[in-house]
Design a protein around this motif. Sequence first.
Motif, PDB file in Angstrom:
ATOM      1  N   PHE A  91       0.818  -1.212   0.000  1.00 35.42           N
ATOM      2  CA  PHE A  91       0.000   0.000   0.000  1.00 35.42           C
ATOM      3  C   PHE A  91       0.851   1.260   0.000  1.00 35.42           C
ATOM      4  N   ARG A  92       0.412   2.217  -0.775  1.00 37.58           N
ATOM      5  CA  ARG A  92       1.082   3.503  -0.882  1.00 37.58           C
ATOM      6  C   ARG A  92       0.076   4.619  -0.651  1.00 37.58           C
ATOM      7  N   ILE A  93       0.591   5.761  -0.155  1.00 35.77           N
ATOM      8  CA  ILE A  93      -0.250   6.928   0.054  1.00 35.77           C
ATOM      9  C   ILE A  93      -0.352   7.671  -1.272  1.00 35.77           C
ATOM     10  N   ASP A  94      -1.565   7.785  -1.786  1.00 34.40           N
ATOM     11  CA  ASP A  94      -1.765   8.508  -3.040  1.00 34.40           C
ATOM     12  C   ASP A  94      -1.927   9.994  -2.802  1.00 34.40           C
ATOM     13  N   ALA A  95      -2.779  10.344  -1.867  1.00 33.23           N
ATOM     14  CA  ALA A  95      -2.996  11.734  -1.444  1.00 33.23           C
ATOM     15  C   ALA A  95      -3.293  11.697   0.045  1.00 33.23           C
ATOM     16  N   MET A  96      -3.117  12.837   0.697  1.00 29.26           N
ATOM     17  CA  MET A  96      -3.224  12.828   2.156  1.00 29.26           C
ATOM     18  C   MET A  96      -3.699  14.170   2.660  1.00 29.26           C
ATOM     19  N   ALA A  97      -4.368  14.147   3.793  1.00 25.34           N
ATOM     20  CA  ALA A  97      -4.754  15.384   4.471  1.00 25.34           C
ATOM     21  C   ALA A  97      -4.546  15.208   5.964  1.00 25.34           C
ATOM     22  N   TRP A  98      -4.262  16.306   6.618  1.00 27.63           N
ATOM     23  CA  TRP A  98      -4.224  16.340   8.078  1.00 27.63           C
ATOM     24  C   TRP A  98      -5.389  17.202   8.559  1.00 27.63           C
ATOM     25  N   TYR A  99      -6.105  16.697   9.539  1.00 26.35           N
ATOM     26  CA  TYR A  99      -7.166  17.417  10.218  1.00 26.35           C
ATOM     27  C   TYR A  99      -6.782  17.541  11.689  1.00 26.35           C
ATOM     28  N   ARG A 100      -7.474  18.435  12.370  1.00 27.82           N
ATOM     29  CA  ARG A 100      -7.305  18.513  13.809  1.00 27.82           C
ATOM     30  C   ARG A 100      -8.630  18.862  14.467  1.00 27.82           C
ATOM     31  N   GLN A 101      -8.757  18.420  15.705  1.00 29.34           N
ATOM     32  CA  GLN A 101      -9.960  18.701  16.482  1.00 29.34           C
ATOM     33  C   GLN A 101      -9.558  19.232  17.844  1.00 29.34           C
ATOM     34  N   PRO A 102      -9.665  20.549  18.025  1.00 29.63           N
ATOM     35  CA  PRO A 102      -9.371  21.129  19.341  1.00 29.63           C
ATOM     36  C   PRO A 102     -10.408  20.681  20.352  1.00 29.63           C
ATOM     37  N   PRO A 103     -10.104  20.779  21.634  1.00 27.41           N
ATOM     38  CA  PRO A 103     -11.052  20.372  22.670  1.00 27.41           C
ATOM     39  C   PRO A 103     -12.374  21.123  22.549  1.00 27.41           C
ATOM     40  N   GLY A 104     -13.461  20.384  22.491  1.00 32.90           N
ATOM     41  CA  GLY A 104     -14.782  20.996  22.451  1.00 32.90           C
ATOM     42  C   GLY A 104     -15.158  21.631  21.131  1.00 32.90           C
ATOM     43  N   GLU A 105     -14.354  21.425  20.103  1.00 34.60           N
ATOM     44  CA  GLU A 105     -14.635  22.050  18.809  1.00 34.60           C
ATOM     45  C   GLU A 105     -14.765  20.999  17.714  1.00 34.60           C
ATOM     46  N   ARG A 106     -15.155  21.469  16.525  1.00 34.88           N
ATOM     47  CA  ARG A 106     -15.318  20.565  15.394  1.00 34.88           C
ATOM     48  C   ARG A 106     -13.976  20.279  14.741  1.00 34.88           C
ATOM     49  N   ARG A 107     -13.919  19.154  14.049  1.00 37.72           N
ATOM     50  CA  ARG A 107     -12.714  18.799  13.315  1.00 37.72           C
ATOM     51  C   ARG A 107     -12.535  19.767  12.146  1.00 37.72           C
ATOM     52  N   GLU A 108     -11.286  20.203  11.933  1.00 39.84           N
ATOM     53  CA  GLU A 108     -11.014  21.156  10.866  1.00 39.84           C
ATOM     54  C   GLU A 108      -9.848  20.684  10.013  1.00 39.84           C
ATOM     55  N   LEU A 109      -9.894  21.078   8.750  1.00 39.40           N
ATOM     56  CA  LEU A 109      -8.842  20.712   7.812  1.00 39.40           C
ATOM     57  C   LEU A 109      -7.628  21.603   8.034  1.00 39.40           C
ATOM     58  N   VAL A 110      -6.457  20.972   8.112  1.00 35.41           N
ATOM     59  CA  VAL A 110      -5.225  21.706   8.350  1.00 35.41           C
ATOM     60  C   VAL A 110      -4.399  21.842   7.068  1.00 35.41           C
ATOM     61  N   ALA A 111      -4.198  20.727   6.374  1.00 39.57           N
ATOM     62  CA  ALA A 111      -3.342  20.745   5.184  1.00 39.57           C
ATOM     63  C   ALA A 111      -3.653  19.540   4.312  1.00 39.57           C
ATOM     64  N   THR A 112      -3.389  19.688   3.019  1.00 38.25           N
ATOM     65  CA  THR A 112      -3.575  18.588   2.075  1.00 38.25           C
ATOM     66  C   THR A 112      -2.383  18.513   1.134  1.00 38.25           C
ATOM     67  N   ILE A 113      -2.165  17.309   0.609  1.00 36.33           N
ATOM     68  CA  ILE A 113      -1.174  17.114  -0.439  1.00 36.33           C
ATOM     69  C   ILE A 113      -1.769  16.152  -1.456  1.00 36.33           C
ATOM     70  N   SER A 114      -1.703  16.523  -2.728  1.00 35.60           N
ATOM     71  CA  SER A 114      -2.276  15.693  -3.780  1.00 35.60           C
ATOM     72  C   SER A 114      -1.267  14.644  -4.229  1.00 35.60           C
ATOM     73  N   SER A 115      -1.717  13.765  -5.123  1.00 37.59           N
ATOM     74  CA  SER A 115      -0.848  12.698  -5.602  1.00 37.59           C
ATOM     75  C   SER A 115       0.371  13.236  -6.359  1.00 37.59           C
ATOM     76  N   ASP A 116       0.240  14.426  -6.923  1.00 35.49           N
ATOM     77  CA  ASP A 116       1.381  15.001  -7.642  1.00 35.49           C
ATOM     78  C   ASP A 116       2.105  16.065  -6.836  1.00 35.49           C
ATOM     79  N   GLY A 117       1.800  16.134  -5.519  1.00 32.50           N
ATOM     80  CA  GLY A 117       2.575  16.989  -4.635  1.00 32.50           C
ATOM     81  C   GLY A 117       2.045  18.389  -4.421  1.00 32.50           C
ATOM     82  N   PHE A 118       0.882  18.698  -4.954  1.00 27.50           N
ATOM     83  CA  PHE A 118       0.303  20.028  -4.729  1.00 27.50           C
ATOM     84  C   PHE A 118      -0.218  20.118  -3.303  1.00 27.50           C
ATOM     85  N   THR A 119       0.119  21.205  -2.620  1.00 25.91           N
ATOM     86  CA  THR A 119      -0.241  21.346  -1.210  1.00 25.91           C
ATOM     87  C   THR A 119      -1.156  22.539  -0.984  1.00 25.91           C
ATOM     88  N   THR A 120      -1.999  22.416   0.023  1.00 28.95           N
ATOM     89  CA  THR A 120      -2.836  23.521   0.486  1.00 28.95           C
ATOM     90  C   THR A 120      -2.782  23.558   2.005  1.00 28.95           C
TER      91      THR A 120
END
Length: 120
Positions: A29-58
Amino acid sequence: QLQVEESGGGLVQAGESLRLSCTAPGSPFRIDAMAWYRQPPGERRELVATISSDGFTTYADSVLGRFIISTDDRKTTGYLQMYSLKPEDTAVYYCNAGLLIRPGKLHDSWGQGTQVTVSS
């Protein structure tokens, strides 16, 4: 189940750095694309960063310029390098990866999370 595993969380002081890792569940298995999320205490999960299969980041505005998302060359491990941490970065961090099962077949995988605590 095909589950990625996060590691690298911990307790740090404001201004310090941490690197989180997200590891695929072994060959073939290989990672094709990936994202990191975080959930602070008492809050909703939020998107932190993404990377696409060709390396594009947000990045979320709150971490832009401080966090870097990447994968290793073999795409078996993804990372979230965090610099200049702030108390407001305190959260459980989750990895969400698209695992390449075979050509054209992806499996959406979430890890169980890793705690990051930043003290002031």
